[in-house]
Design a protein around this motif. Structure first.
Motif, PDB file in Angstrom:
ATOM      1  N   ASP A  30      26.509 -17.969 -31.444  1.00  0.00           N
ATOM      2  CA  ASP A  30      25.269 -18.741 -31.297  1.00  0.00           C
ATOM      3  C   ASP A  30      25.085 -19.278 -29.888  1.00  0.00           C
ATOM      4  N   LEU A 199      24.892 -29.407 -39.347  1.00  0.00           N
ATOM      5  CA  LEU A 199      24.447 -28.314 -38.488  1.00  0.00           C
ATOM      6  C   LEU A 199      23.007 -27.911 -38.800  1.00  0.00           C
ATOM      7  N   PRO A 207      20.509 -23.165 -30.115  1.00  0.00           N
ATOM      8  CA  PRO A 207      21.505 -23.821 -30.964  1.00  0.00           C
ATOM      9  C   PRO A 207      21.908 -25.164 -30.379  1.00  0.00           C
ATOM     10  N   PHE A 210      27.347 -27.775 -33.381  1.00  0.00           N
ATOM     11  CA  PHE A 210      28.532 -26.979 -33.669  1.00  0.00           C
ATOM     12  C   PHE A 210      29.625 -27.894 -34.198  1.00  0.00           C
ATOM     13  N   GLY A 223      28.954 -22.584 -36.269  1.00  0.00           N
ATOM     14  CA  GLY A 223      27.589 -22.980 -35.957  1.00  0.00           C
ATOM     15  C   GLY A 223      26.706 -22.773 -37.169  1.00  0.00           C
TER      16      GLY A 223
END
Length: 387
Positions: A30, A199, A207, A210, A223
């Motif tokens: 990600d 998340l 993104p 995490f 992720g």
């Protein structure tokens, strides 16, 4: 010559090496090829204190927890813990090149709400932390005192917030204190699987959330795209539907259980893998993911996909309670205002470098005769800015 307590080394073992962090975080699918300094303006790290201290609860380590007196024991716990936070702060500053905040929690008291929903919720964890525990009472009492010191000291480091919110689980506290921005990178340092539902907070294109699971020799990072396959189904051939994500996890846990908090499975599925299989079939058949339904409506809709589905209606009250105990949205809604105030009052900065240097001098004096005097690594702890 006085021997050094091994406490600092047991706590210090929670430091994940920078090379490992680069491998599992910066090369995560990600985040691959994303320059953190160009895409984010700062990083916020949520730290689960128990994930740094859990080795103290391994009986094989109890013989190493010696100290000449209680004050020395508490001192080593405080400094060892703060230096682990400094280790991660240096990483965010010098390897991610970002401004950073650290929000750390360490809850030793079970949530009344979760225990009401599921009596004995996460028993194994909280019974270990009972002040009357015959095996761990010694370390529990020292940790309570040490945590009070850590909370007080952290206020003097800009951007480090050690939050005392006893009786509120860590995941709920982090959700409460999240000031969500698409320009921030959020890292969760925790072994707690319930944290993966956070998340789902990312809403933009890039993104932003995490979770790092710190495990000696096998730390890993998940992720939004792989929290189910990597966080729950490691080494299993089952592949979750590509649309299943962190927002669906409480639905899976309510039916399939969650190993980290010892929530057992139900008669409707065979563990978390069974819950994922049912969710896959549900998506393929209905075109919807579980989190698009309210939980009661999902229970009604899923009856034809599970074992003993005709009994769900009669058992829906119990399923709803299981869902409430693991859903951060519901645990947050259930918090009384006094608990919210208790947590937020620690989110202040009282930066005082000279006072910290004096504290380090007193630590050196208290280590007279020891082969390796223990002090706080102030350079690391002060790295709130990007380098």
């Amino acid at each position: 010559m006085v021997d050094n307590s091994l406490i600092r080394y047991i706590v210090g073992a929670s430091r994940v090496k920078y090379e490992v962090l680069d491998e599992i975080l910066l090369k995560h699918p990600d985040l691959d090829a994303v320059s953190t300094a160009k895409h984010y303006d700062m990083v916020v790290m949520f730290v689960d204190g128990y994930s740094l201290l859990y080795r103290l609860y391994l009986e094989k380590n109890l013989t190493a927890l010696y100290a000449d007196n209680r004050a020395e024991l508490v001192r080593d716990l405080v400094v060892g813990f703060m230096n682990v936070l400094g280790h991660y702060r240096r990483y965010m500053s010098t390897r991610l090149h970002l401004m950073n905040d650290i929000i750390c929690t360490f809850n030793m008291t079970r949530s009344d709400f979760q225990n009401t929903m599921v009596p004995g919720f996460d028993d194994r964890h909280y019974l270990k932390m009972d002040p009357q525990n015959p095996i761990f009472a010694f370390i529990n009492n020292a940790l309570r005192e040490a945590w009070d010191y850590i909370v007080g000291i952290s206020m003097y480091f800009e951007g480090i917030y050690c939050v005392s919110a006893q009786g509120v689980d860590d995941v709920t506290t982090w959700m409460m204190l999240s000031n969500i921005s698409d320009d921030h990178l959020y890292l969760i340092l925790s072994r707690n699987q319930l944290a993966m539902q956070l998340l789902a907070n990312q809403s933009g294109c890039k993104p932003t959330w995490f979770q790092i699971f710190p495990k000696r020799g096998k730390s890993y990072c998940v992720g939004k795209s792989d929290c189910i396959s990597r966080g729950h189904l490691v080494d299993r051939k089952l592949i979750p539907h590509e649309r299943l994500g962190p927002a669906d996890l409480p639905y899976l846990w309510a039916f399939g259980g969650c190993g980290y908090v010892r929530l057992p499975t139900t008669a409707y599925v065979s563990g978390i893998s069974g819950a994922v299989r049912v969710a896959n079939k549900f998506i393929e058949t209905t075109g919807h993911i579980p989190s698009e339904y309210s939980f009661p409506r999902f229970c009604e809709a899923v009856q034809t996909f599970v074992k003993n589905g005709d009994t769900i209606t009669a058992n829906i009250s119990n399923l709803r309670k299981r869902f409430a105990a693991v859903s951060v949205n519901l645990t947050l809604d259930a918090l009384p205002s006094s608990k919210v105030h208790q947590a937020k009052r620690h989110m202040i900065d009282l930066f005082d470098q000279s006072g910290l240097e004096e504290l380090n001098d007193s630590l050196i004096a208290s280590c007279a005769g020891e082969t390796e005097p223990i002090i706080m690594e102030l350079d690391n702890l002060n790295m709130s800015q990007a380098n």
